[in-house]
Enzyme design. Structure first.
Site, short mmCIF file in Angstrom:
data_model
loop_
_atom_site.label_atom_id
_atom_site.label_comp_id
_atom_site.label_asym_id
_atom_site.label_seq_id
_atom_site.Cartn_x
_atom_site.Cartn_y
_atom_site.Cartn_z
N HIS A 166 -4.41 -4.96 0.76
CA HIS A 166 -5.51 -5.64 1.45
C HIS A 166 -6.42 -6.39 0.48
O HIS A 166 -6.37 -6.19 -0.74
CB HIS A 166 -6.32 -4.65 2.28
CG HIS A 166 -7.07 -3.61 1.46
ND1 HIS A 166 -8.29 -3.86 0.88
CD2 HIS A 166 -6.76 -2.32 1.16
CE1 HIS A 166 -8.71 -2.78 0.25
NE2 HIS A 166 -7.79 -1.82 0.40
N CYS A 182 -5.35 2.68 -1.63
CA CYS A 182 -4.80 1.40 -1.21
C CYS A 182 -4.72 0.44 -2.40
O CYS A 182 -5.39 0.62 -3.41
CB CYS A 182 -5.64 0.78 -0.10
SG CYS A 182 -5.51 1.66 1.48
#
Length: 206
Positions: A166, A182
Site C-alpha cells: 500500500h 505491511c
C-alpha cells in the site's frame, strides 16, 4: 560528432527530460516522477525526493529471476520491491517494511485492488493504540489514511493474510522497518505499481 549525430543525441536527452526519467547504463531512473499529483479528486503533495536515498527512487533495473513477468518480489532486507518485467528487467521501488516482531515472509497472490482504500485497524492494533478505536468501523480513504492512494490485498491458500502492499503519506519511512508488517511505498510509486500489477499476480516476500 557530426551535426546529425548531435541532433539525435540532443533529441534523446529532451525526450528523457520530458518523460521524467534518466538513463545510467542498464538503469532507468524516474526521480522526476514524484511531483504534485492529482488523482481521483485528491491532490497528492510533491515528495522531497532529494531527501530519499537515490537507490529507493523508482527505476528499471537488470533483474534475473525464473519468475514470470508480472510477479512481484519483495526483498525486505534490501527494502526493495521488484515488479518482474520481460527480458531480464524489473521495475524496482523503495519500500518500508515491518518493524521487529512484525516481519513476515511467504508467497501470496493479489486478490483485490483498491483505490483510496478504507483502512480498518486490526483489533490487536487497537489494543496497542486505544486511540484508534474510533476507526473500528473503518477510516475513509484520503490523504491522511495510512493505506495511502492504493492498496493491493494479499491472500494465500488460507485466505486473507492481513497484509497489504500500500501507499503511505509517510515518505520518510521508505528504507526503514517501521510498519506493522505491511509493505509500504511512496504514494506516487504505489499508483505506478497498481497500474502494472494484475489481480491474481504472484507475490513473493523474502
Amino acid at each position: 560528432m557530426n551535426a546529425r549525430t548531435y541532433l539525435i543525441a540532443a533529441g534523446l536527452v529532451l525526450t528523457m527530460a520530458l518523460t521524467g526519467c534518466s538513463t545510467d547504463g542498464s538503469v532507468t531512473m524516474f526521480s522526476s516522477g514524484y511531483g504534485t499529483t492529482k488523482d481521483a479528486g485528491y491532490q497528492l503533495p510533491a515528495i522531497p525526493i532529494a531527501k530519499v536515498p537515490t537507490k529507493y527512487h523508482r527505476q528499471v533495473v537488470r533483474y534475473e529471476t525464473k519468475e514470470q513477468p508480472g510477479t512481484i518480489i519483495v526483498n525486505t532486507d534490501e527494502k526493495f520491491l521488484y515488479f518482474v518485467m520481460p527480458e531480464g528487467k524489473a521495475m524496482r521501488y523503495g519500500i518500508g517494511v515491518g518493524r521487529e516482531g512484525f516481519e513476515w515472509k511467504g508467497t501470496a497472490r493479489i486478490a483485490m485492488k483498491r483505490e483510496w482504500p478504507v483502512w480498518t485497524p486490526p483489533a490487536a492494533m487497537i489494543g496497542r493504540q486505544p486511540e484508534l478505536a474510533k476507526w473500528r468501523g473503518g477510516m475513509p480513504g484520503g490523504l491522511s489514511n495510512p493505506l495511502g492512494a492504493r492498496a493491493l490485498y494479499l491472500y494465500n491458500k488460507n485466505g486473507d493474510t492481513g497484509y497489504r502492499l500500500h501507499g503511505t503519506p509517510e515518505w520518510n519511512s521508505i528504507g526503514h522497518a517501521m510498519s506493522s508488517g505491511c509493505i509500504r511505498l511512496i504514494n506516487q510509486d504505489i499508483i505506478d505499481l497498481y497500474s502494472r500489477a494484475e489481480n491474481g499476480a504472484k507475490v513473493i516476500v523474502m
